[in-house]
Design a protein around this motif. Structure first.
Motif, short mmCIF file in Angstrom:
data_model
loop_
_atom_site.label_atom_id
_atom_site.label_comp_id
_atom_site.label_asym_id
_atom_site.label_seq_id
_atom_site.Cartn_x
_atom_site.Cartn_y
_atom_site.Cartn_z
N SER A 62 -1.87 -1.87 -6.05
CA SER A 62 -1.02 -2.03 -4.89
C SER A 62 -1.46 -3.23 -4.05
O SER A 62 -0.62 -3.98 -3.54
CB SER A 62 -1.06 -0.76 -4.04
OG SER A 62 -0.20 -0.88 -2.93
N ARG A 92 5.60 -5.95 -10.73
CA ARG A 92 5.46 -4.67 -11.43
C ARG A 92 4.20 -4.63 -12.29
O ARG A 92 3.71 -5.65 -12.75
CB ARG A 92 6.67 -4.42 -12.34
CG ARG A 92 7.96 -4.15 -11.61
CD ARG A 92 9.08 -3.88 -12.59
NE ARG A 92 10.33 -3.50 -11.93
CZ ARG A 92 11.43 -3.16 -12.57
NH1 ARG A 92 11.45 -3.17 -13.89
NH2 ARG A 92 12.52 -2.83 -11.89
N GLU A 116 2.43 6.81 -5.36
CA GLU A 116 3.26 6.79 -4.16
C GLU A 116 2.40 6.73 -2.90
O GLU A 116 2.74 6.04 -1.93
CB GLU A 116 4.17 8.02 -4.15
CG GLU A 116 5.25 7.94 -5.23
CD GLU A 116 5.87 9.28 -5.56
OE1 GLU A 116 5.54 10.27 -4.86
OE2 GLU A 116 6.68 9.33 -6.50
N ARG A 175 6.21 2.24 -6.01
CA ARG A 175 7.27 3.02 -6.64
C ARG A 175 6.84 3.32 -8.07
O ARG A 175 6.38 2.42 -8.78
CB ARG A 175 8.59 2.26 -6.64
CG ARG A 175 9.18 2.04 -5.25
CD ARG A 175 10.63 1.62 -5.35
NE ARG A 175 11.20 1.33 -4.04
CZ ARG A 175 11.42 0.10 -3.58
NH1 ARG A 175 11.14 -0.95 -4.35
NH2 ARG A 175 11.93 -0.09 -2.39
N CYS A 176 7.03 4.54 -8.50
CA CYS A 176 6.53 4.95 -9.82
C CYS A 176 7.64 5.55 -10.66
O CYS A 176 8.31 6.50 -10.24
CB CYS A 176 5.40 5.97 -9.65
SG CYS A 176 4.71 6.56 -11.20
N HIS A 177 7.85 4.97 -11.84
CA HIS A 177 8.74 5.54 -12.85
C HIS A 177 7.89 5.80 -14.10
O HIS A 177 7.08 4.96 -14.48
CB HIS A 177 9.88 4.58 -13.19
CG HIS A 177 10.68 4.17 -11.98
ND1 HIS A 177 11.70 4.93 -11.47
CD2 HIS A 177 10.59 3.07 -11.19
CE1 HIS A 177 12.22 4.33 -10.41
NE2 HIS A 177 11.57 3.20 -10.22
N LEU A 232 5.15 0.62 -12.39
CA LEU A 232 4.78 0.69 -10.98
C LEU A 232 5.26 -0.57 -10.29
O LEU A 232 4.96 -1.68 -10.74
CB LEU A 232 3.27 0.81 -10.84
CG LEU A 232 2.62 1.97 -11.61
CD1 LEU A 232 1.12 1.85 -11.61
CD2 LEU A 232 3.05 3.31 -11.02
N GLU A 233 5.99 -0.42 -9.21
CA GLU A 233 6.56 -1.57 -8.51
C GLU A 233 6.07 -1.61 -7.07
O GLU A 233 6.07 -0.59 -6.38
CB GLU A 233 8.09 -1.51 -8.52
CG GLU A 233 8.74 -2.72 -7.86
CD GLU A 233 10.25 -2.68 -7.94
OE1 GLU A 233 10.90 -3.61 -7.44
OE2 GLU A 233 10.79 -1.71 -8.50
N LYS A 234 5.65 -2.79 -6.65
CA LYS A 234 5.27 -2.99 -5.25
C LYS A 234 6.54 -3.35 -4.47
O LYS A 234 7.15 -4.40 -4.70
CB LYS A 234 4.26 -4.13 -5.15
CG LYS A 234 3.76 -4.40 -3.73
CD LYS A 234 2.89 -3.26 -3.21
CE LYS A 234 2.30 -3.61 -1.85
NZ LYS A 234 1.27 -4.67 -1.97
N PRO A 235 6.98 -2.49 -3.57
CA PRO A 235 8.24 -2.75 -2.87
C PRO A 235 8.09 -3.86 -1.83
O PRO A 235 7.00 -4.14 -1.33
CB PRO A 235 8.56 -1.42 -2.20
CG PRO A 235 7.24 -0.75 -2.03
CD PRO A 235 6.40 -1.20 -3.20
#
Length: 286
Positions: free
Chosen positions: A156, A164, A203, A208-210, A275-278
């Motif tokens: 993060s 991502r 989270e 964001r986690c998929h 995993l995406e850093k918004p």
């Protein structure tokens, strides 16, 4: 052969901290297996290939890409070839793995050496600047960490907004056949956290986690091949106790009861994470 373990100065933040004793043991184990890793780790290679196929087709020309837990550098090189112009960094705990990576890639003319950098460091203490990475690729490395909390916090911190991380790791039910065979009270086969456990930590770290679960089964001719194959995935824990000959024979007999026409099965519950850093939204500003 010497190696200049390096990272572009613009990306360097603070030096890696001295790893804890358990992390040093992990590094030494991979040091010993560096030369043979690509030969023995066929299952790991197959799972990494599936993860690699999920990566974005393109990145900005000046992208910074990290292969987290790069081992002997095969996928670091693949990343450099896919993302022309990007700076690709391979990070690993094992100096011998990095030496093997440098040796392998130095013999290839397909990628400029200036675009490849090798970094001796820990996933839980990334020596990289905040918001410096456009993409992280990591295949079967983070299960070596004691808890998802720290490596997720580091991702993060180092991912740029909108960037991502594509990661695979192992979940509960992995190596169920090995657990059946090696029924030992000291619990020498590692337990892996669930996808929901990892997602909660992701989270909490602001990511964001998929995720999706990809069960895989591989087959081996004998128990020796099974044990050689799992050394590279963080499955075994150091207990300090030597196995007796009787224990080894009993384990072999138990695993043999599971043999199929394809050989001795070994199951993996592969968790694939994106995993995406918004982007941060400054409310009240227009």
């Amino acid at each position: 052969m010497s190696i200049a373990v390096s990272v572009p100065p613009a990306e360097l933040a603070t030096p890696p901290l001295t790893p804890a004793t358990s992390r040093q043991q992990v590094a030494r184990a991979f040091d010993r297996g560096a030369a043979d890793y690509l030969t023995l780790a066929q299952a790991q290679h197959a799972m990494a290939a599936t993860l690699f196929a999920s990566l974005p087709e393109r990145l900005p020309a000046d992208a910074r890409v990290l292969d987290l837990g790069c081992g002997p550098g095969h996928w670091t090189l693949e990343l450099a070839q896919r993302y022309s112009g990007a700076c690709c960094m391979g990070l690993d705990l094992s100096l011998e793995m990095l030496r093997e990576a440098a040796r392998q890639t130095s013999e290839l003319a397909s990628v400029s050496p200036e675009r490849l950098h090798w970094l001796l460091a820990d996933a839980e203490r990334l020596p990289l600047a905040d918001a410096s990475l456009d993409l992280v690729f990591s295949s079967l490395a983070v299960q070596w960490c004691d808890s998802p909390r720290q490596w997720l916090a580091e991702l993060s911190r180092t991912l740029k907004p909108g960037a991502r991380a594509h990661i695979n790791t192992l979940g509960p039910g992995t190596l169920k056949e090995v657990r059946h065979a090696w029924q030992r009270a000291d619990d020498s086969v590692r337990h892996f956290p669930s996808a929901t456990h990892i997602a909660r930590h992701a989270e909490a770290a602001g990511l964001r986690c998929h995720w999706q679960l990809r069960p895989r089964v591989f087959h081996y001719p004998d128990v020796a091949a099974v044990m050689a194959s799992i050394k590279g995935i963080g499955a075994q824990t150091a207990t300090g106790r030597r196995l007796t000959r009787a224990e080894v024979q009993q384990a072999k007999a138990r695993h043999e009861t599971l043999r199929t026409a394809k050989g001795l099965p070994v199951s993996y519950q592969v968790i694939e994470l994106v995993l995406e850093k918004p982007f941060r939204i400054a409310y009240g500003q227009h």
